[in-house]
Design an enzyme around this catalytic site. Structure first.
Site, PDB file in Angstrom:
ATOM      1  N   ASP A   1      26.635  51.140  66.122  1.00 19.97           N
ATOM      2  CA  ASP A   1      27.619  52.172  65.831  1.00 19.97           C
ATOM      3  C   ASP A   1      26.699  53.592  65.776  1.00 19.97           C
ATOM      4  O   ASP A   1      27.225  54.595  66.085  1.00 19.97           O
ATOM      5  CB  ASP A   1      28.171  51.891  64.270  1.00 19.97           C
ATOM      6  CG  ASP A   1      26.941  51.644  63.353  1.00 19.97           C
ATOM      7  OD1 ASP A   1      25.946  50.939  63.753  1.00 19.97           O
ATOM      8  OD2 ASP A   1      27.393  51.597  62.218  1.00 19.97           O
ATOM      9  N   ARG A   2      25.486  53.236  65.408  1.00 21.30           N
ATOM     10  CA  ARG A   2      24.409  54.708  65.273  1.00 21.30           C
ATOM     11  C   ARG A   2      24.232  55.139  66.699  1.00 21.30           C
ATOM     12  O   ARG A   2      24.370  56.196  66.797  1.00 21.30           O
ATOM     13  CB  ARG A   2      23.264  54.275  64.754  1.00 21.30           C
ATOM     14  CG  ARG A   2      23.468  53.936  63.201  1.00 21.30           C
ATOM     15  CD  ARG A   2      22.190  53.441  62.543  1.00 21.30           C
ATOM     16  NE  ARG A   2      21.317  54.518  62.366  1.00 21.30           N
ATOM     17  CZ  ARG A   2      20.094  54.384  62.048  1.00 21.30           C
ATOM     18  NH1 ARG A   2      19.331  53.226  61.727  1.00 21.30           N
ATOM     19  NH2 ARG A   2      19.521  55.422  61.815  1.00 21.30           N
TER      20      ARG A   2
END
Length: 144
Positions: free
Chosen positions: A101-102
Site C-alpha cells: 500500500d505504501r
C-alpha cells in the site's frame, strides 16, 4: 481497457472499476479472512467487464484470493510491489519489507504531484513516506 483496482488493508478492501481514468464504480468490503474466491466472485459481479486487475495488499491471503479470482475470470493481473516498474527508485535498504500500500501510495503521488513529496495515508495505521528526487527514502508507521 477496463481496470479493476483494489487496495486491501488490514481493515477494509476497497475496489474501483476504472475506464479511461474515470472511476465508474467503487465499494468497500471488510478484509476479514476467511473469504473464498467464490465469495469474492459474488461481490465482484458488477466488475465482470474488467480486463485487468491492479491491486496492492498488506494481507497475504487476499493477494492469493485476488490472483485466484483473476485467473478464474481470465483477467490479467498486476500486483503493486517493490520489484515492478515504478515512477521512482528506492534509496532504502530493504524495499521488499515495505507494505505494498505504501508503494502504491508513493507511485500515485509521484505521478500526480511530482518528485519531492511526503505521502501520508490515514488508515488502520497512519503511514508516512518520503520521496526526494524520485528516490524513495523511507518513512514511518504510527497507530491510526
Amino acid at each position: 481497457m477496463v481496470i479493476l483496482a483494489a487496495d486491501v488493508g488490514n481493515t477494509d478492501a476497497v475496489f474501483g472499476l476504472i475506464e479511461n481514468g474515470v472511476i465508474l464504480q467503487s465499494f468497500r468490503l471488510k478484509s476479514k479472512i476467511p473469504r473464498t474466491s467464490d465469495e469474492l466472485d459474488h461481490f465482484l459481479k458488477a466488475y465482470q467487464k474488467a480486463d485487468r486487475l491492479v491491486f496492492c495488499s498488506v494481507v497475504p491471503e487476499w493477494s492469493e484470493l485476488l490472483q485466484e479470482y483473476a485467473l478464474q475470470n481470465g483477467i490479467s493481473i498486476l500486483e503493486v510491489r517493490h520489484n515492478i516498474q515504478l515512477p521512482f527508485q528506492f534509496d532504502y535498504d530493504s524495499p521488499e519489507t515495505l507494505g505494498h500500500d505504501r508503494i502504491a501510495n508513493a507511485a500515485a503521488a509521484v505521478e500526480i504531484y511530482g518528485e519531492n513529496i511526503i505521502v501520508v495515508d490515514f488508515g488502520t495505521a497512519i503511514t508516512f513516506c518520503s520521496i526526494c528526487n524520485r528516490m524513495y527514502k523511507g518513512g514511518c508507521i504510527i497507530p491510526g
